[in-house]
Design a protein around this motif. Structure first.
Motif, mmCIF file in Angstrom:
data_model
loop_
_atom_site.group_PDB
_atom_site.id
_atom_site.type_symbol
_atom_site.label_atom_id
_atom_site.label_comp_id
_atom_site.label_asym_id
_atom_site.label_seq_id
_atom_site.Cartn_x
_atom_site.Cartn_y
_atom_site.Cartn_z
ATOM 1 N N ARG A 279 0.835 -1.210 0.000
ATOM 2 C CA ARG A 279 0.000 0.000 0.000
ATOM 3 C C ARG A 279 0.868 1.257 0.000
ATOM 4 N N ARG B 260 10.653 1.030 4.716
ATOM 5 C CA ARG B 260 9.520 0.596 5.544
ATOM 6 C C ARG B 260 8.345 0.288 4.635
ATOM 7 N N TYR C 252 4.421 -0.909 4.146
ATOM 8 C CA TYR C 252 3.080 -1.038 4.726
ATOM 9 C C TYR C 252 2.222 -1.797 3.727
ATOM 10 N N LYS C 253 1.826 -2.996 4.128
ATOM 11 C CA LYS C 253 1.014 -3.812 3.207
ATOM 12 C C LYS C 253 -0.451 -3.462 3.299
ATOM 13 N N GLU C 254 -0.972 -3.322 4.525
ATOM 14 C CA GLU C 254 -2.384 -2.995 4.723
ATOM 15 C C GLU C 254 -2.467 -1.821 5.691
ATOM 16 N N GLY C 255 -3.659 -1.249 5.780
ATOM 17 C CA GLY C 255 -3.834 -0.070 6.624
ATOM 18 C C GLY C 255 -3.456 -0.312 8.073
ATOM 19 N N GLY C 256 -2.720 0.636 8.646
ATOM 20 C CA GLY C 256 -2.474 0.660 10.083
ATOM 21 C C GLY C 256 -1.578 -0.413 10.660
ATOM 22 N N ASP C 257 -1.002 -1.247 9.845
ATOM 23 C CA ASP C 257 -0.185 -2.320 10.400
ATOM 24 C C ASP C 257 1.233 -1.823 10.710
ATOM 25 N N ARG C 258 1.976 -2.648 11.440
ATOM 26 C CA ARG C 258 3.374 -2.343 11.721
ATOM 27 C C ARG C 258 4.158 -2.588 10.435
ATOM 28 N N PRO C 259 5.041 -1.650 10.048
ATOM 29 C CA PRO C 259 5.749 -1.842 8.780
ATOM 30 C C PRO C 259 6.812 -2.936 8.862
#
Ligand code: ATP
Length: 135
Positions: free
Chosen positions: A23, A53, A55-62
Motif C-alpha cells: 500500500r 519501511r 506497509y502492506k495494509e492499513g495501520g499495520d506495523r511496517p
C-alpha cells in the motif's frame, strides 16, 4: 473498497529480496525519507544506507528492510529499488552485524595508515543500519 496497491521490487546483484504488492513504502532518499503511494509521479533518486519501511495494509506495523544505498525508480505504480545489499529484518544476522560494527569502530579508533577511513565509515553505517532494523 480494497485499498489501491503498488508493486515493490527490491533487487541486489545476488537476489530478489522483495517482490510484492504494497500500500505504502518509505525509502531512505539521499535528501531524506520519501514516501510513495500508488500512482506517484515518475521519479529516480539515489538512496542512502537506511531502512525501507513497507506497509502492506492499513495501520499495520511496517516490515523493515535494510538497504545499503543504491537507487529507487518510481513509475506506473511500481517502486523498484536496486542496492548492492538488502536484507529483510527477519534475514538479518544480529551477531554478524554487531561484529561488523565492532570491527569498523576499532578501525576508526586506531586510524593506522592502512585503515581506509571512508570504507570503515561505510561498513559502520551498514552495520548500525542492520542493527536498527532488528531492534
Ligand atoms: P560483513 O563485514 O559482515 O560482511 P558488510 O557490511 O561488509 O558486512 P555487505 O558487503 O554489505 O556486508 O554484504 C555482503 C552480503 O552479506 C550481502 O548479501 C548482505 O545481504 C549480506 N549480509 C551482510 N551482513 C549481514 C547480516 N548481518 N545479516 C544477514 N546478511 C548480511
Amino acid at each position: 473498497m480494497a485499498e489501491k496497491m503498488q508493486r515493490l521490487e527490491i533487487v541486489t546483484p545476488e537476489r530478489r529480496v522483495y517482490s510484492e504488492d504494497v500500500r505504502y513504502v518509505i525509502v531512505p532518499g539521499a535528501e531524506g525519507e520519501m514516501g510513495f503511494l500508488p500512482d506517484h509521479a515518475p521519479l529516480v533518486s539515489t538512496l542512502n544506507i537506511g531502512l525501507v519501511r513497507v506497509y502492506k495494509e492499513g495501520g499495520d506495523r511496517p516490515l523493515k528492510i535494510a538497504v545499503a544505498g543504491g537507487f529507487v525508480e518510481v513509475k506506473n505504480s511500481r517502486v523498484t529499488i536496486l542496492s548492492r545489499a538488502a536484507e529483510r529484518e527477519d534475514q538479518i544476522d544480529r551477531a554478524r552485524a554487531a561484529a561488523a560494527r565492532d570491527r569498523a569502530q576499532a578501525r576508526l579508533a586506531a586510524r593506522t595508515p592502512d585503515v581506509d577511513v571512508a570504507r570503515a565509515e561505510a561498513a559502520l553505517k551498514r552495520a548500525l543500519n542492520r542493527l536498527k532494523a532488528v531492534e
